[in-house]
Design a protein around this motif. Structure first.
Motif, PDB file in Angstrom:
ATOM      1  N   GLY A 117      48.008  29.926 127.029  1.00  0.00           N
ATOM      2  CA  GLY A 117      46.977  29.361 126.051  1.00  0.00           C
ATOM      3  C   GLY A 117      45.543  29.875 126.709  1.00  0.00           C
ATOM      4  O   GLY A 117      44.803  30.609 126.153  1.00  0.00           O
ATOM      5  N   LEU A 118      45.505  29.672 128.244  1.00  0.00           N
ATOM      6  CA  LEU A 118      44.174  29.953 129.008  1.00  0.00           C
ATOM      7  C   LEU A 118      44.217  31.530 128.836  1.00  0.00           C
ATOM      8  O   LEU A 118      43.211  32.257 128.695  1.00  0.00           O
ATOM      9  N   ILE A 119      45.238  32.332 129.025  1.00  0.00           N
ATOM     10  CA  ILE A 119      45.169  33.555 129.126  1.00  0.00           C
ATOM     11  C   ILE A 119      44.857  34.156 127.634  1.00  0.00           C
ATOM     12  O   ILE A 119      44.107  35.223 127.598  1.00  0.00           O
ATOM     13  N   PHE A 120      45.602  33.642 126.526  1.00  0.00           N
ATOM     14  CA  PHE A 120      45.393  34.201 125.391  1.00  0.00           C
ATOM     15  C   PHE A 120      43.802  34.132 124.979  1.00  0.00           C
ATOM     16  O   PHE A 120      43.133  35.139 124.508  1.00  0.00           O
ATOM     17  N   GLY A 121      43.291  32.808 125.517  1.00  0.00           N
ATOM     18  CA  GLY A 121      41.924  32.274 125.134  1.00  0.00           C
ATOM     19  C   GLY A 121      40.915  33.471 125.663  1.00  0.00           C
ATOM     20  O   GLY A 121      39.978  34.045 125.369  1.00  0.00           O
ATOM     21  N   TYR A 122      41.026  33.718 127.015  1.00  0.00           N
ATOM     22  CA  TYR A 122      40.169  34.521 128.022  1.00  0.00           C
ATOM     23  C   TYR A 122      40.423  36.260 127.534  1.00  0.00           C
ATOM     24  O   TYR A 122      39.425  36.624 127.493  1.00  0.00           O
ATOM     25  N   THR A 123      41.617  36.334 127.224  1.00  0.00           N
ATOM     26  CA  THR A 123      41.727  37.841 127.053  1.00  0.00           C
ATOM     27  C   THR A 123      41.597  38.564 125.679  1.00  0.00           C
ATOM     28  O   THR A 123      41.046  39.409 125.520  1.00  0.00           O
ATOM     29  N   LEU A 124      41.993  37.543 124.643  1.00  0.00           N
ATOM     30  CA  LEU A 124      41.987  38.025 123.289  1.00  0.00           C
ATOM     31  C   LEU A 124      40.807  37.378 122.564  1.00  0.00           C
ATOM     32  O   LEU A 124      40.124  37.860 121.692  1.00  0.00           O
ATOM     33  N   THR A 125      41.036  36.027 122.650  1.00  0.00           N
ATOM     34  CA  THR A 125      39.873  35.362 121.768  1.00  0.00           C
ATOM     35  C   THR A 125      38.316  35.359 122.213  1.00  0.00           C
ATOM     36  O   THR A 125      37.525  35.566 121.532  1.00  0.00           O
ATOM     37  N   LEU A 126      38.170  35.092 123.399  1.00  0.00           N
ATOM     38  CA  LEU A 126      36.738  34.982 124.138  1.00  0.00           C
ATOM     39  C   LEU A 126      36.042  36.234 123.963  1.00  0.00           C
ATOM     40  O   LEU A 126      34.783  36.131 123.441  1.00  0.00           O
ATOM     41  N   PRO A 127      36.621  37.573 124.270  1.00  0.00           N
ATOM     42  CA  PRO A 127      35.899  38.600 123.991  1.00  0.00           C
ATOM     43  C   PRO A 127      35.208  38.742 122.585  1.00  0.00           C
ATOM     44  O   PRO A 127      34.029  39.188 122.298  1.00  0.00           O
ATOM     45  N   TYR A 128      35.921  38.605 121.411  1.00  0.00           N
ATOM     46  CA  TYR A 128      35.625  38.822 120.197  1.00  0.00           C
ATOM     47  C   TYR A 128      34.630  37.428 119.765  1.00  0.00           C
ATOM     48  O   TYR A 128      33.330  37.811 119.112  1.00  0.00           O
ATOM     49  N   THR A 129      34.625  36.441 120.309  1.00  0.00           N
ATOM     50  CA  THR A 129      33.901  35.355 120.172  1.00  0.00           C
ATOM     51  C   THR A 129      32.446  35.622 120.728  1.00  0.00           C
ATOM     52  O   THR A 129      31.445  35.387 119.978  1.00  0.00           O
ATOM     53  N   LEU A 130      32.256  36.006 122.090  1.00  0.00           N
ATOM     54  CA  LEU A 130      31.354  36.368 122.637  1.00  0.00           C
ATOM     55  C   LEU A 130      30.518  37.406 122.151  1.00  0.00           C
ATOM     56  O   LEU A 130      29.449  37.504 121.842  1.00  0.00           O
ATOM     57  N   SER A 131      31.284  38.737 121.631  1.00  0.00           N
ATOM     58  CA  SER A 131      30.844  39.614 120.948  1.00  0.00           C
ATOM     59  C   SER A 131      29.946  39.181 119.724  1.00  0.00           C
ATOM     60  O   SER A 131      28.977  39.917 119.406  1.00  0.00           O
ATOM     61  N   PHE A 132      30.580  38.572 118.792  1.00  0.00           N
ATOM     62  CA  PHE A 132      30.135  38.149 117.713  1.00  0.00           C
ATOM     63  C   PHE A 132      28.646  37.234 117.954  1.00  0.00           C
ATOM     64  O   PHE A 132      27.649  37.564 117.257  1.00  0.00           O
ATOM     65  N   LEU A 133      29.048  36.380 118.965  1.00  0.00           N
ATOM     66  CA  LEU A 133      27.611  35.290 119.220  1.00  0.00           C
ATOM     67  C   LEU A 133      26.581  36.137 119.811  1.00  0.00           C
ATOM     68  O   LEU A 133      25.395  36.157 119.292  1.00  0.00           O
ATOM     69  N   ILE A 134      26.694  37.212 120.675  1.00  0.00           N
ATOM     70  CA  ILE A 134      25.764  37.975 121.200  1.00  0.00           C
ATOM     71  C   ILE A 134      25.083  38.783 120.279  1.00  0.00           C
ATOM     72  O   ILE A 134      23.820  38.988 120.124  1.00  0.00           O
ATOM     73  N   SER A 135      26.047  39.488 119.555  1.00  0.00           N
ATOM     74  CA  SER A 135      25.404  40.559 118.499  1.00  0.00           C
ATOM     75  C   SER A 135      24.787  40.046 117.393  1.00  0.00           C
ATOM     76  O   SER A 135      23.646  40.593 117.129  1.00  0.00           O
ATOM     77  N   TYR A 136      25.081  38.658 117.102  1.00  0.00           N
ATOM     78  CA  TYR A 136      24.476  38.089 116.041  1.00  0.00           C
ATOM     79  C   TYR A 136      23.043  37.624 116.350  1.00  0.00           C
ATOM     80  O   TYR A 136      22.025  37.977 115.610  1.00  0.00           O
ATOM     81  N   GLY A 137      22.805  36.954 117.468  1.00  0.00           N
ATOM     82  CA  GLY A 137      21.610  36.740 117.951  1.00  0.00           C
ATOM     83  C   GLY A 137      20.672  37.861 118.558  1.00  0.00           C
ATOM     84  O   GLY A 137      19.582  37.693 118.419  1.00  0.00           O
ATOM     85  N   GLN A 138      21.281  38.893 118.745  1.00  0.00           N
ATOM     86  CA  GLN A 138      20.385  40.128 119.146  1.00  0.00           C
ATOM     87  C   GLN A 138      19.610  40.594 117.971  1.00  0.00           C
ATOM     88  O   GLN A 138      18.565  41.332 118.122  1.00  0.00           O
ATOM     89  N   GLY A 139      19.954  40.219 116.726  1.00  0.00           N
ATOM     90  CA  GLY A 139      19.316  40.664 115.619  1.00  0.00           C
ATOM     91  C   GLY A 139      17.942  40.132 115.697  1.00  0.00           C
ATOM     92  O   GLY A 139      16.914  40.889 114.943  1.00  0.00           O
ATOM     93  N   TYR A 140      17.572  39.080 116.232  1.00  0.00           N
ATOM     94  CA  TYR A 140      16.314  38.652 116.105  1.00  0.00           C
ATOM     95  C   TYR A 140      15.775  37.738 117.433  1.00  0.00           C
ATOM     96  O   TYR A 140      14.858  37.339 117.635  1.00  0.00           O
ATOM     97  N   MET A 141      16.631  38.135 118.337  1.00  0.00           N
ATOM     98  CA  MET A 141      16.289  37.338 119.885  1.00  0.00           C
ATOM     99  C   MET A 141      16.627  38.136 120.808  1.00  0.00           C
ATOM    100  O   MET A 141      17.760  38.906 120.558  1.00  0.00           O
ATOM    101  N   THR A 142      16.118  38.194 121.979  1.00  0.00           N
ATOM    102  CA  THR A 142      16.547  38.590 123.353  1.00  0.00           C
ATOM    103  C   THR A 142      17.559  37.915 124.121  1.00  0.00           C
ATOM    104  O   THR A 142      16.810  36.826 124.403  1.00  0.00           O
TER     105      THR A 142
END
Length: 241
Positions: A117-142
């Motif tokens: 579960g740790l490996i799955f979370g770090y390698t597969l789920t986490l990158p997509y989650t971070l990508s969504f959160l960072i990209s979403y926020g960059q629309g109106y914040m630095t």
């Protein structure tokens, strides 16, 4: 009466012994990790490497406390099989021979599932989650990421993903040896919700409501599914009887 008192004292001595062993193993692992923590930090920065973001700190002690937290977290993760074994050894005297065999046999599988579960979370789920959160926020914040918030987010996210892999397995196992029932699980539902939200509040309180929801929702969903699995197992047992 004397026998009961001695039994309680012996029980407390056994608990102290198991806790000392756990603390000793976690401490040694944390000390080793503390010395090599910079190699680990490089690995943890991989998910945000493409965004060219630099981590910052907002207090003089944050650099030190963050390094300590990472070391302690990794110490707990690395020694989790030992922790599971000590927990099993503590409850061992109260089990039958069949239950003891059943318990120890499954420690290995629980450890494998947790690390999976740790490996799955770090390698597969986490990158997509971070990508969504960072990209979403960059629309109106630095974006300006606090080091402690970022590492705590990764730690809690991967830890909870590991727990997600265990929830159905552990609940079904415990129900098979009559230690859990669907009624108990329903009764504990609110405490599980409080525990998850408290854990998130302690480690990723600055992450925002959406992030906390993204992390908590799958765990609570699996818990709910587990309740129904146990319920159907109980109904099947009643039919067989």
């Amino acid at each position: 009466m004397v026998t009961e008192e001695m039994s309680v004292v012996d029980h407390l001595h056994e608990l102290r012994k198991r806790l000392i062993i756990i603390i000793a193993f976690v401490s040694v692992a944390a000390i080793i990790t503390y010395d090599k923590v910079y190699y680990l930090i490089k690995i943890l920065l991989v998910p945000i490497a493409k965004y060219n973001l630099e981590l910052v700190y907002f207090s003089l002690t944050e650099g030190f406390t963050t390094r300590m937290e990472i070391s302690l977290f990794i110490g707990v993760i690395v020694t989790s099989p030992v922790i599971l074994y000590q927990v099993a050894a503590f409850i061992n005297p109260g089990l039958t021979k069949k239950e003891k065999k059943f318990l120890y046999k499954n420690i290995f599988f629980v450890s494998i599932l947790f690390f999976g579960g740790l490996i799955f979370g770090y390698t597969l789920t986490l990158p997509y989650t971070l990508s969504f959160l960072i990209s979403y926020g960059q629309g109106y914040m630095t974006p300006l990421l606090s080091g402690s918030t970022y590492f705590n987010f990764i730690g809690v996210f991967c830890f909870l993903t590991g727990i997600m892999f265990l929830i159905p397995y552990l609940i079904v196992l415990l129900s098979k040896i009559s230690l859990l029932s669907s009624s108990k699980l329903k009764k504990w539902r609110k405490y599980v919700i409080i525990f998850i939200l408290t854990l998130e509040g302690l480690f990723i309180s600055n992450a925002g409501l959406l992030t906390c929801t993204l992390i908590a929702a799958p765990i609570l969903l699996l818990y709910e599914i587990s309740i129904w699995i146990v319920y159907f197992i109980e109904k099947r047992k009643e039919i067989i009887k």
